[in-house]
Write a protein that holds these residues in place. Sequence first.
Motif, short mmCIF file in Angstrom:
data_model
loop_
_atom_site.label_atom_id
_atom_site.label_comp_id
_atom_site.label_asym_id
_atom_site.label_seq_id
_atom_site.Cartn_x
_atom_site.Cartn_y
_atom_site.Cartn_z
N PHE A 10 5.58 -9.63 -4.03
CA PHE A 10 5.74 -8.27 -4.53
C PHE A 10 4.39 -7.57 -4.56
O PHE A 10 4.27 -6.42 -4.12
N LYS A 11 3.38 -8.25 -5.07
CA LYS A 11 2.05 -7.65 -5.16
C LYS A 11 1.48 -7.35 -3.78
O LYS A 11 0.89 -6.29 -3.56
N ILE A 12 1.65 -8.26 -2.85
CA ILE A 12 1.15 -8.06 -1.49
C ILE A 12 1.84 -6.86 -0.85
O ILE A 12 1.19 -6.02 -0.23
N ALA A 13 3.15 -6.75 -1.01
CA ALA A 13 3.90 -5.62 -0.44
C ALA A 13 3.42 -4.30 -1.04
O ALA A 13 3.28 -3.31 -0.31
N ALA A 14 3.17 -4.28 -2.33
CA ALA A 14 2.70 -3.05 -2.98
C ALA A 14 1.33 -2.65 -2.47
O ALA A 14 1.09 -1.48 -2.16
N VAL A 15 0.43 -3.59 -2.35
CA VAL A 15 -0.92 -3.30 -1.85
C VAL A 15 -0.87 -2.82 -0.40
O VAL A 15 -1.58 -1.88 -0.03
N HIS A 23 -0.10 5.43 1.40
CA HIS A 23 0.62 6.07 0.29
C HIS A 23 -0.27 6.07 -0.94
O HIS A 23 -0.99 5.12 -1.19
N PRO A 24 -0.22 7.14 -1.74
CA PRO A 24 -1.01 7.16 -2.98
C PRO A 24 -0.55 6.05 -3.94
O PRO A 24 0.64 5.78 -4.06
N ALA A 25 -1.50 5.41 -4.59
CA ALA A 25 -1.18 4.30 -5.50
C ALA A 25 -0.22 4.75 -6.60
O ALA A 25 0.70 4.00 -6.96
N SER A 26 -0.40 5.95 -7.13
CA SER A 26 0.49 6.42 -8.20
C SER A 26 1.93 6.57 -7.70
O SER A 26 2.88 6.27 -8.42
N GLU A 27 2.08 7.02 -6.46
CA GLU A 27 3.42 7.18 -5.88
C GLU A 27 4.09 5.81 -5.69
O GLU A 27 5.27 5.63 -6.00
N VAL A 28 3.34 4.86 -5.19
CA VAL A 28 3.88 3.50 -4.98
C VAL A 28 4.28 2.89 -6.32
O VAL A 28 5.35 2.31 -6.45
N ALA A 29 3.41 3.03 -7.31
CA ALA A 29 3.70 2.47 -8.64
C ALA A 29 4.98 3.08 -9.22
O ALA A 29 5.82 2.36 -9.76
#
Length: 34
Positions: A10-15, A23-29
Amino acid sequence: MSGKRYTEEFKIAAVKQVAQRGHPASEVAQRLGV
């Protein structure tokens, strides 16, 4: 802190969404609910 645990996959996919796709980090989060 929420105390939630996320899998390594999950963490790898998010990064990847932030680092490789730009993609902006805030949007992904927000999209992932974190």
